[in-house]
Design an enzyme around this catalytic site. Structure first.
Site, mmCIF file in Angstrom:
data_model
loop_
_atom_site.group_PDB
_atom_site.id
_atom_site.type_symbol
_atom_site.label_atom_id
_atom_site.label_comp_id
_atom_site.label_asym_id
_atom_site.label_seq_id
_atom_site.Cartn_x
_atom_site.Cartn_y
_atom_site.Cartn_z
ATOM 1 C CG HIS A 104 -64.372 -13.448 -54.654
ATOM 2 N ND1 HIS A 104 -64.882 -13.139 -53.403
ATOM 3 C CD2 HIS A 104 -63.571 -12.406 -54.975
ATOM 4 C CE1 HIS A 104 -64.403 -11.983 -52.998
ATOM 5 N NE2 HIS A 104 -63.597 -11.513 -53.924
ATOM 6 C CG ASP A 126 -66.596 -13.263 -49.624
ATOM 7 O OD1 ASP A 126 -67.708 -13.810 -49.510
ATOM 8 O OD2 ASP A 126 -65.750 -13.597 -50.465
ATOM 9 C CG HIS A 128 -68.557 -17.681 -48.505
ATOM 10 N ND1 HIS A 128 -69.375 -16.880 -49.283
ATOM 11 C CD2 HIS A 128 -69.299 -18.740 -48.121
ATOM 12 C CE1 HIS A 128 -70.573 -17.443 -49.361
ATOM 13 N NE2 HIS A 128 -70.558 -18.566 -48.663
ATOM 14 C CG ASP A 130 -63.581 -16.348 -50.971
ATOM 15 O OD1 ASP A 130 -64.449 -17.219 -50.789
ATOM 16 O OD2 ASP A 130 -63.827 -15.269 -51.540
ATOM 17 C CG HIS A 143 -66.131 -19.594 -55.763
ATOM 18 N ND1 HIS A 143 -67.430 -19.129 -55.830
ATOM 19 C CD2 HIS A 143 -66.218 -20.817 -55.164
ATOM 20 C CE1 HIS A 143 -68.249 -20.020 -55.289
ATOM 21 N NE2 HIS A 143 -67.541 -21.045 -54.888
ATOM 22 C CG ASP A 229 -68.810 -12.622 -52.846
ATOM 23 O OD1 ASP A 229 -70.017 -12.568 -53.136
ATOM 24 O OD2 ASP A 229 -68.143 -13.672 -52.892
ATOM 25 C CG ASP A 231 -71.283 -14.161 -50.937
ATOM 26 O OD1 ASP A 231 -70.593 -13.445 -50.181
ATOM 27 O OD2 ASP A 231 -70.829 -15.182 -51.477
ATOM 28 C CD GLU A 278 -68.973 -15.735 -56.511
ATOM 29 O OE1 GLU A 278 -69.976 -16.272 -57.009
ATOM 30 O OE2 GLU A 278 -67.859 -16.311 -56.430
#
Length: 306
Positions: A104, A126, A128, A130, A143, A229, A231, A278
């Site tokens: 990312h 996402d 996360h 980031d 990332h 992303d 994930d 990702e």
């Protein structure tokens, strides 16, 4: 969809701990990306891959700031600068840049390129945030700092390559958070970014959350960049990702979200870029995650059931 799509691959895994996401662009292409886009009426032109330095023989700490940790920062700057130029060229030619990652950290280049001349909102799907900086990161992996870099936070404020010129915090929405470090949690709370956790999706439903996020990103801007992303999805749906986290969105929720992107950003030029990041084929099962990535981008660009 009657639009030219320029596919740009960025086979980069310098921003992550796990190797393998550098093969993501190839896996997504192999999953039938071009055919799927052409089936919905898009003209797909593949411009190949941005050159990425190999980590072997490279000192990961060579470009790190003196008061923080950021691995392969010099190489990340080089790649993101190249990508930024390619994305800008695509936009100038009236094409939609479809960027295939890679980890990312490449989003720094995508956002910089797409927002060079016009105000741009960002919708960031996402698990996360980031939102770490070199001073707050527990890992040094860029990332996990990409959105903070785009917004010029911390040490990134002093660079001429990371902060996007025309992206304001109040036009950024993160959707689906469920894994945050303590430092980035504080950074997000102190910012004007709009953040939706998985709890928000559970309470309100994915359609309500995504519609509101798009309103945030389009409020007073010329267009929107979407960063997905993989994930963001639950690992049962997308096992081939670098940093899986249990409790993500379902297959159908993900498609519903992308269908809303298509519905609300259908006006010509409003969707300024789209990126998929990702995807890690090493950790995948029969290219399941890459195939899902292709399905989702098709939904985001207008594929409908009926």
């Amino acid at each position: 969809m009657d639009r030219n799509v320029r596919v740009i691959g960025v086979p980069m895994d310098l921003g992550a701990d796990r190797r393998g996401v550098d093969m993501g662009p190839s896996a997504i292409r192999y999953a039938g990306l071009a055919a799927e886009l052409e089936a919905i009426g898009a003209t797909c032109v593949d411009w190949g891959d941005v050159h990425v330095p190999r980590p072997e023989g490279t000192d990961p700490d060579a470009g790190a700031p003196t008061d923080g940790d950021a691995k392969f920062l010099t190489e990340t700057e080089t790649v993101c600068t190249r990508l930024s130029h390619e994305v800008t060229e695509a936009v100038d030619d009236g094409e939609l840049p479809l960027v295939l990652g890679g980890d990312h950290s490449i989003a720094i280049g995508s956002a910089g390129g797409v927002s060079r001349d016009e105000s741009t909102g960002i919708v960031w799907f996402d698990a996360h945030g980031d939102f770490n900086t070199p001073a707050t990161t527990p890992s040094g992996n860029v990332h996990g700092m990409s959105l903070a870099a785009i917004l010029g936070l911390g040490e990134f404020a002093d660079t001429d390559w990371a902060p996007a010129r025309n992206v304001a915090e109040e036009n950024v929405a993160i959707i689906g958070l469920r894994s945050l470090d303590e430092g980035e949690r504080s950074n997000i709370r102190d910012s004007d970014v709009t953040a939706y956790t998985m709890t928000d999706i559970d309470d309100r439903g994915v359609t309500d959350v995504v519609e509101e996020a798009i309103e945030v990103a389009t409020d007073g801007t010329d267009g929107v960049a979407v960063s997905l992303d993989l994930d963001w999805l639950d690992p049962t749906e997308a096992p081939g990702v670098g940093t899986p986290v249990r409790g993500g969105v379902s297959y159908r929720e993900a498609h519903a979200a992308m269908e809303l992107v298509a519905e609300h950003l259908s006006e010509p030029g409003l969707l300024r870029s789209f990126e998929l990041v990702e995807v890690n084929p090493i950790l995948d099962q029969h290219n399941q995650t890459a195939e899902l990535a292709v399905e989702l981008v098709a939904s985001a660009l207008g594929k409908i059931i009926l």
